[in-house]
Design an enzyme around this catalytic site. Structure first.
Site, mmCIF file in Angstrom:
data_model
loop_
_atom_site.group_PDB
_atom_site.id
_atom_site.type_symbol
_atom_site.label_atom_id
_atom_site.label_comp_id
_atom_site.label_asym_id
_atom_site.label_seq_id
_atom_site.Cartn_x
_atom_site.Cartn_y
_atom_site.Cartn_z
ATOM 1 N N LYS A 42 34.988 45.596 43.778
ATOM 2 C CA LYS A 42 33.660 45.277 44.072
ATOM 3 C C LYS A 42 33.582 44.667 45.343
ATOM 4 C CE LYS A 42 32.661 44.219 39.280
ATOM 5 N NZ LYS A 42 32.826 42.965 38.125
ATOM 6 N N GLN A 76 32.607 37.146 36.812
ATOM 7 C CA GLN A 76 33.476 38.182 35.657
ATOM 8 C C GLN A 76 33.969 37.863 34.692
ATOM 9 O OE1 GLN A 76 34.286 41.131 37.319
ATOM 10 N NE2 GLN A 76 35.417 41.805 35.510
ATOM 11 N N ASP A 82 24.173 41.504 36.960
ATOM 12 C CA ASP A 82 24.595 42.058 35.800
ATOM 13 C C ASP A 82 23.711 42.400 34.515
ATOM 14 O OD1 ASP A 82 27.603 42.568 35.619
ATOM 15 O OD2 ASP A 82 27.872 40.424 35.461
HETATM 16 N N1 GUN Z 1 33.889 42.301 32.832
HETATM 17 C C1 GUN Z 1 34.251 43.698 32.618
HETATM 18 N N2 GUN Z 1 32.984 44.527 32.894
HETATM 19 C C2 GUN Z 1 32.238 43.591 33.431
HETATM 20 C C3 GUN Z 1 31.082 43.641 33.807
HETATM 21 O O1 GUN Z 1 30.330 44.707 34.001
HETATM 22 N N3 GUN Z 1 30.383 42.496 34.540
HETATM 23 C C4 GUN Z 1 31.202 41.297 34.151
HETATM 24 N N4 GUN Z 1 30.469 40.329 34.845
HETATM 25 N N5 GUN Z 1 32.221 41.218 33.704
HETATM 26 C C5 GUN Z 1 32.910 42.394 33.456
#
Ligand code: GUN
Length: 297
Positions: A54, A98, A121
Site C-alpha cells: 500500500k 490494518q 476502508d
Molecule cells: N486486512 C485485510 N484486508 C483489509 C482491508 O481491506 N482493510 C483493512 N483495514 N484491513 C485489512
C-alpha cells in the site's frame, strides 16, 4: 465459447494511472497533495506485506504516504489517541487501520474512532449507513473494485440478476448494496442457503466471497454469466508447495461463464487501486472540489 478473462491486474494499473493523473492536477492547480496514513499494530506477516505494498503504490501515484507501526502490546488507548491525531491532521485525507488487530483491542471501537470522511476502508458505521441508504459514502475497496470491473464489462447492470455468495461486512453486504444501487435484482446467499447451486444458476452475475477454495462449480453457472471471484485461498499442491485459488473452480466455471476473474490477478489488485481512488475522493471532498471521475460508486 470460452469465457472472457477479466484482467484485474491490467484494470488496476489503469485505475492507478487515472488516480495519478488526477493527483498531478490537484497538485498543479490547487497545490494539494492527498495523504494516506496506514496504521499497523503487531507483526502479522500477511499484514506487513499488504502495508508495504500500500505504501509503495501510494507514493507511486504521487500521494503522501505515512506509516505508523505499533507494537502488538500497544494499549488500545494509545491507538485511539493516534487516530485522533490523524483525524485532526489536515495533510491526511485517508486513514486505514490494518486488520486484524490484536485480541486485546475492540475492532469496532477502533474503526468507529476514525473520522468517517477519512475512513477510506468504508468500514465506519456512518459509511455503512450512508451506503445502505444510497447516500454519498466511502465505499469498501474490494466491492468497489468488483463494481468497477462489472460496469466496465457490462456497461449498464440495470435489471440483471446478481447472486452474492457471502455475507461479510467487508465484502458480501456492501457488494449487495452496490449492485442494488446499480439496479440489479440482488440475492445474498451464504453457508445456510438452501439449494445454493439452484440459487446461483439464476444469476447473470455471481460474486463469490465465501473463503472456501473452489466451492462454486461450473454446473452452478448459467451459460454466459459473469463470475467475480473474491476468494484468495492458499491450498497445498499435490506435488508439494502451495498455490492460490479462488472460491470458484476456475476451469469448470470458465467453460460455461461469459466472463470470469482469475485468481490471482482478478479482483485482488483492484483493492489497493480502489484504496488510492478512495483517498483521492476523500481529499477532493475535504477541499470542496468535484469528485474524481470514474473512480467512485
Ligand atoms: N486486512 C485485510 N484486508 C483489509 C482491508 O481491506 N482493510 C483493512 N483495514 N484491513 C485489512
Amino acid at each position: 465459447m470460452a469465457a472472457t478473462i477479466l484482467d484485474g491486474k491490467a484494470f488496476a494499473a489503469r485505475v492507478r494511472g487515472q488516480v495519478a493523473e488526477q493527483v498531478a492536477q490537484l497538485k498543479e492547480v490547487h497545490a494539494i497533495t492527498p495523504g494516506l496514513a496506514v496504521v499497523l499494530v503487531g507483526e502479522d506477516p500477511a499484514s506487513q506485506v499488504y502495508v508495504r505494498s500500500k505504501g509503495k503504490m501510494t507514493v507511486e501515484v504521487g500521494m503522501k504516504s505515512v506509516e505508523h507501526k505499533l507494537d502488538a502490546a500497544t494499549p488500545e488507548a494509545d491507538l485511539l489517541a493516534l487516530i485522533q491525531d490523524l483525524n485532526s491532521d489536515d495533510s491526511i485525507h485517508g486513514i486505514l487501520v490494518q486488520l486484524p488487530l490484536p485480541d486485546h483491542m475492540n475492532e469496532d471501537m477502533v474503526i468507529n474512532a476514525i473520522a468517517p470522511a477519512k475512513d477510506v476502508d468504508g468500514f465506519h458505521i456512518s459509511n455503512v449507513g450512508l451506503l445502505g441508504t444510497g447516500q454519498k459514502a466511502m465505499v469498501p475497496c474490494t466491492p468497489l473494485g468488483c463494481l468497477m470491473m462489472l460496469r466496465d464489462h457490462h456497461g449498464s447492470l440495470s435489471g440483471l440478476d446478481a447472486v452474492v455468495i457471502g455475507r461479510s461486512n467487508i465484502v458480501g453486504k456492501p457488494m449487495a448494496q452496490l449492485l442494488l444501487g446499480d439496479s440489479c435484482t440482488v440475492t445474498i446467499a451464504h453457508s445456510r442457503t438452501k439449494d445454493l447451486p439452484d440459487v446461483v444458476r439464476r444469476a447473470d452475475i455471481v460474486v463469490a466471497a465465501v473463503g472456501r477454495p473452489r466451492m462454486v462449480l461450473g454446473d452452478w453457472i448459467k451459460p454466459g454469466a459473469t463470475v467475480i471471484d473474491v476468494g484468495i485461498n492458499r491450498i497445498e499442491k499435490p506435488e508439494g508447495g502451495t498455490r492460490l485459488v479462488g472460491d470458484a473452480d476456475f476451469d469448470s466455471c470458465a467453460a460455461v461463464a461469459g466472463a470470469i476473474t482469475p485468481v490471482p490477478g482478478g479482483v485482488g489488485p483492484m483493492t489497493i487501486a480502489c484504496l488510492l481512488a478512495n483517498t483521492l475522493t476523500a481529499c477532493c471532498r475535504a477541499n470542496g472540489l468535484p469528485e474524481p471521475t470514474g473512480l467512485t460508486a
